[in-house]
Design a protein around this motif. Structure first.
Motif: not given
Length: 368
Positions: A20, A126, A197-198, A200-205, A208
């Motif tokens: 990534n 995000y 969805k895109a 918060y996927s950035y933020q949570f990935d 994590r």
């Protein structure tokens, strides 16, 4: 750091960076007008929703508040690196074991600061995605305003001049405005779901990865502390010579290897849903998939197997208005792509009787 083996030396990209690639530097790292402090934070927070279209005000305020969060994270990252350097400098004057361990701890803490700085860059992805939703909301507002303005004009004329010929013209404009607004609202609905969805996927990935790597560093930091001999000594007694230099260097090397080889698939912390949560989530995904598979590209929705009535009463349009709606959509250039999600209705044939009443097809009651 100032004298020991450092994780900040030039090195190849990590496994997670190859999988990534890192984003460009955060937009908040330059162009600061009010500095880092509370004045800029308060000004952005309080003025965010004061300007712009009403529809986009709340999201504008959210975006500005997230900018404050990112500025704070930048400050934490920088100050953590300064603290790491100061810890190493302080340890120089201590005994050999304390000096070596504090120097290596400074290396680990400095790495945490670097990770926090990288986290800010990913966090900005995000925020940028949420800004795109705000921009769409702002673009939809004019169509809402135009429809509302025409509606108010019609209501005013019907009250002041019930027989005014302008009413007919305005009603035709209202039909076109409603068709334009319908397309804009559908686009807003679709884009909002896709972008949120895109975003918060950035933020949570990013969160994590950051949390997992910080946990790795903390674990190796605990191993470094074990190299310090904290056995009490009596006055005048000399401690044994320190022989942990190679061990501390090996711990730092192992830590760097762990960070370099970390990928999301091998994350130690995973979310484990309960049976009930897993079942309900899977049911929701199946429902979405079933609705998606029922769509035929270019032909709208396939409702041949659907016999349940519409739950939204506002979705029904009187039969006499269908012709005007479709004519208005053709004038505005609405194509088949914009009507993919629109339910197909059957237009009832009507004709006017001499006395002005509308007559349609009569359906005989059962058993008549």
């Amino acid at each position: 750091m100032h004298r020991s083996y450092s994780m900040r030396s030039t090195r190849a990209p990590t496994a997670s960076q190859i999988q990534n690639p890192p984003p460009p530097p955060s937009s908040t790292k330059s162009g600061r007008l009010f500095g880092r402090g509370g004045l800029g934070h308060a000004l952005r927070r309080n003025t965010a929703g004061a300007f712009g279209p009403d529809l986009a005000k709340k999201l504008s305020q959210l975006v500005k508040m997230e900018k404050n969060v990112m500025r704070s994270l930048e400050m934490v990252a920088k100050e953590r690196m300064e603290v790491a350097q100061q810890l190493s400098l302080w340890g120089e004057a201590c005994d050999e074991d304390v000096s070596d361990v504090t120097d290596k701890l400074g290396v680990l803490l400095y790495e945490i600061g670097e990770l926090e700085d990288q986290y800010v860059d990913r966090y900005d992805q995000y925020r940028i995605t949420m800004k795109s939703i705000r921009n769409i909301e702002a673009s939809v507002q004019p169509s809402r305003d135009r429809k509302q303005k025409i509606t108010d004009q019609i209501a005013h004329l019907k009250y002041k001049e019930p027989n005014s010929p302008k009413i007919v013209v305005l009603e035709q404009e209202l039909v076109r405005a409603e068709a334009e607004s319908l397309v804009a609202e559908a686009q807003l609905s679709n884009i909002t779901r896709e972008k949120i969805k895109a975003a918060y996927s950035y933020q949570f990935d990013a969160l994590r990865e950051h949390a997992e790597k910080v946990a790795i560093i903390a674990s190796y930091g605990k191993h470094l502390l074990d190299l310090i001999d904290d056995t009490p000594v009596t006055p005048g007694e000399t401690r044994p010579a320190y022989d942990g230099y190679e061990a501390s260097k090996a711990i730092i090397q192992d830590c760097e290897d762990s960070l370099t080889n970390w990928v999301a698939q091998n994350a130690a912390v995973t979310a484990k849903l309960s049976t009930r949560a897993r079942t309900l989530s899977q049911r929701r995904r199946n429902n979405i998939k079933a609705r998606t598979e029922g769509q035929v590209p270019g032909h709208g929705l396939d409702l041949s197997a659907q016999d349940a009535p519409l739950s939204d009463r506002d979705a029904w349009v009187p039969a006499g208005q269908h012709g005007e709606e479709y004519a208005a959509e053709e004038e505005e250039g609405v194509g088949e792509e914009d009507d993919v999600d629109a339910p197909s209705h059957t237009v009832v044939d009507t004709e006017a009787s001499p006395n002005g009443e509308q007559r349609g097809r009569n359906h005989d009651p059962v058993g008549a």
